[in-house]
Every structure is written in C-alpha cells, then in structure tokens.
Design a protein around this motif. Structure first.
Motif, PDB file in Angstrom:
ATOM      1  N   GLU A 125       0.818  -1.217   0.000  1.00 59.32           N
ATOM      2  CA  GLU A 125       0.000   0.000   0.000  1.00 59.32           C
ATOM      3  C   GLU A 125       0.851   1.266   0.000  1.00 59.32           C
ATOM      4  OE1 GLU A 125       0.864  -1.093   4.265  1.00 59.32           O
ATOM      5  OE2 GLU A 125       0.328  -2.123   2.398  1.00 59.32           O
ATOM      6  N   ALA A 181       2.285   2.983  -2.309  1.00 56.36           N
ATOM      7  CA  ALA A 181       1.990   3.991  -3.324  1.00 56.36           C
ATOM      8  C   ALA A 181       0.725   3.632  -4.085  1.00 56.36           C
ATOM      9  CB  ALA A 181       3.157   4.123  -4.295  1.00 56.36           C
ATOM     10  N   THR A 182      -0.040   4.622  -4.408  1.00 56.36           N
ATOM     11  CA  THR A 182      -1.242   4.472  -5.226  1.00 56.36           C
ATOM     12  C   THR A 182      -1.247   5.614  -6.237  1.00 56.36           C
ATOM     13  OG1 THR A 182      -2.625   5.900  -3.847  1.00 56.36           O
ATOM     14  CG2 THR A 182      -2.458   3.577  -3.194  1.00 56.36           C
ATOM     15  N   ALA A 239      -3.178   7.950  -6.388  1.00 56.12           N
ATOM     16  CA  ALA A 239      -3.480   9.189  -5.657  1.00 56.12           C
ATOM     17  C   ALA A 239      -2.359   9.593  -4.702  1.00 56.12           C
ATOM     18  CB  ALA A 239      -4.789   9.027  -4.881  1.00 56.12           C
ATOM     19  N   ARG A 240      -1.480   8.627  -4.388  1.00 57.93           N
ATOM     20  CA  ARG A 240      -0.378   8.906  -3.470  1.00 57.93           C
ATOM     21  C   ARG A 240       0.912   8.366  -4.082  1.00 57.93           C
ATOM     22  NH1 ARG A 240      -0.927   6.162   2.146  1.00 57.93           N
ATOM     23  NH2 ARG A 240      -0.283   4.364   0.922  1.00 57.93           N
ATOM     24  N   PRO A 241       1.619   9.156  -4.859  1.00 54.69           N
ATOM     25  CA  PRO A 241       2.849   8.693  -5.515  1.00 54.69           C
ATOM     26  C   PRO A 241       3.919   8.290  -4.505  1.00 54.69           C
ATOM     27  CG  PRO A 241       2.085  10.786  -6.415  1.00 54.69           C
ATOM     28  CD  PRO A 241       1.306  10.540  -5.165  1.00 54.69           C
ATOM     29  N   ILE A 242       4.895   7.579  -5.009  1.00 56.08           N
ATOM     30  CA  ILE A 242       6.016   7.159  -4.163  1.00 56.08           C
ATOM     31  C   ILE A 242       6.769   8.379  -3.654  1.00 56.08           C
ATOM     32  CG2 ILE A 242       8.275   6.010  -4.195  1.00 56.08           C
ATOM     33  CD1 ILE A 242       7.110   3.959  -6.075  1.00 56.08           C
ATOM     34  N   ASP A 243       7.000   8.404  -2.366  1.00 56.73           N
ATOM     35  CA  ASP A 243       7.782   9.476  -1.744  1.00 56.73           C
ATOM     36  C   ASP A 243       8.719   8.813  -0.744  1.00 56.73           C
ATOM     37  OD1 ASP A 243       8.902  11.664  -0.584  1.00 56.73           O
ATOM     38  OD2 ASP A 243       7.042  12.454   0.277  1.00 56.73           O
TER      39      ASP A 243
END
Length: 253
Positions: A20, A22-23, A25-29
């Motif tokens: 979970e 990265a999605t 809506a939530r890029p890899i950081d």
C-alpha cells in the motif's frame, strides 16, 4: 528465492516496500532527495514486455539502450561470484532435468519428462526436479526442493548440463556458464536467452498467443499441452533436440 537474488545484488540498496506504499493518488515518496523513480511493478502485464527481449525492456526503463552494452553485460554472470554454491551430494557428471515452471502453463507434460529421462540416461547420471516414473525409480534421482539460493545454485553449478522448460533455471545456468537445453512453450527464445552463448533453445509450435504470461482459462492448458505433441504421440522432434544437445554439449559441463 527471488529475495535471495536481490540480497546477492550487493551493488544495489534493496528496500522492500509495503504493497500500500503507493497508489495513483499517493505517488512514491521516499522521504529523501531522489533523482528518479522507476516503477516496474506489474511488468508481466506490460505489452512491451511481452514482445521483446526481457533485458532490453528493463534497460529501456533504466534509460539505457541495449545496443550500447556488450552482450556479456546483458547476461547473469554477475551472480556467480556473489553466492556460495553448495556442492550437492550427487554423482559427478549428472544431467539436471527441470520439468517444472513458474506456472503450470509452461510445464513439461509427464510423458515428455519421462521420455527425456529415458533418453538422457544414456549420457550419464540423471537428476530431476520432477516426479520420477516408477519404471525409472532405480535409475533417476529425484531432487527435493532446495531450501536456499546457495543450494539451488549448487545443483546448477555442478551439473554436466541442464534441460529445462521456462527460464528460471536457464537464467541460473547462464550465470555459471553451464550448457542448457531450453524449451519455450509460450515465448520466443530470443526474448529470454538471446545473449546466453551456452543455451540451445527450441520454440514449440503453439496456438497460444506468443508472450502469454497467465492462462486465460482451462482451454489454454490444453493448448499448452498440445504444443509438446505436434505430431501426436510421435516425439521424434524431441529426440532430434536431445541429439543436437548431446552433439553440442558432449560430456563437458
């Protein structure tokens, strides 16, 4: 085993991320300064992966043109010096037969496996990762699944030569420079072993889509099986492949 290969790659920093992480809506950081993120998840579903050499696909994702690298750099020889192949308790000069694959779609039918075992017994000791037919139980050695990467590499490193379907064991054979006869039920050989100088490959004639990674339904298993029997019960093509392997590989490993 895959994670063990990653761990052997001491030239890279391997981090396992939760699914979970990265999605869309939530890029890899990664929480730190990075120049570039290369996402190769689900590559088996990528149309580009299904119609080209595997190494070329990954190099392209890294921003490197495959033709810029010499063929030897596109092989798996980096692995050999980073593992400690355990010497197996097997007779010297054995031929290793690998009928299983990462998925059932690419596995050898039992009849093909048994035919190979009978033929290769004329070469020397035979070890198989598959089930041994009762009629050959006194002559062929069944190998239990390996527990570690070093153990798996050991049975490859000390084989005279290898016969395999699919490519997992073929990639390991190349890493140690072991001659290998490889059968391809679903893929074109050049997509997997183009740069492997000691691999003799045979592409099966199949009505399955080339490059298919997963069975679409029960009928695909029947099509996969039929590709091993282009002339009904006549396995003359297989005998010719084994004869060519013996001429090419001889007694050397």
């Amino acid at each position: 085993m895959v994670e063990a290969v990653h761990a052997a790659a001491d030239f890279a920093d391997i981090r396992t991320l939760p699914p979970e992480f990265a999605t869309p809506a939530r890029p890899i950081d990664l929480g730190e300064a990075v120049t570039r993120v290369i996402d190769i998840r689900d590559f088996a579903f990528d149309p580009e992966f299904q119609c080209r050499a595997m190494i070329d696909f990954f190099l392209q994702r890294l921003g490197v043109a495959a033709e810029q690298l010499p063929p030897n750099w596109r092989r798996n020889s980096w692995l050999a010096s980073r593992v400690r192949p355990a010497r197996p308790a097997l007779p010297s000069g054995y031929v290793l037969v690998c009928p299983k694959a990462s998925m059932r779609l690419r596995e050898m039918p039992d009849e093909v496996h048994a035919h190979i075992l009978r033929r290769v017994l004329a070469v020397g000791p035979v070890v198989t990762q598959g089930a041994v037919p009762d009629a050959l139980s006194r002559d062929v050695i069944h190998l239990e699944p390996c527990a570690t990467l070093d153990e798996l590499c050991g049975i490859v490193r000390h084989a005279r030569w290898i016969i395999s379907t699919d490519t997992g064991m073929v990639h390991l054979a190349d890493a140690f420079g072991i001659a290998c006869l490889a059968f391809f039920p679903t893929h074109r050989p050049e997509w997997r072993v183009r740069d492997y100088p000691r691999t003799l490959s045979f592409e099966l004639s199949s009505r399955l889509p080339r490059g298919i990674e997963f069975a679409r339904g029960p009928d695909d298993y029947a099509l996969a099986r039929s590709s091993w029997f282009p002339n009904g019960d006549d396995l003359g093509w297989l005998d010719r492949a084994l004869d060519e392997a013996q001429r090419s590989f001889g007694g050397g490993g």
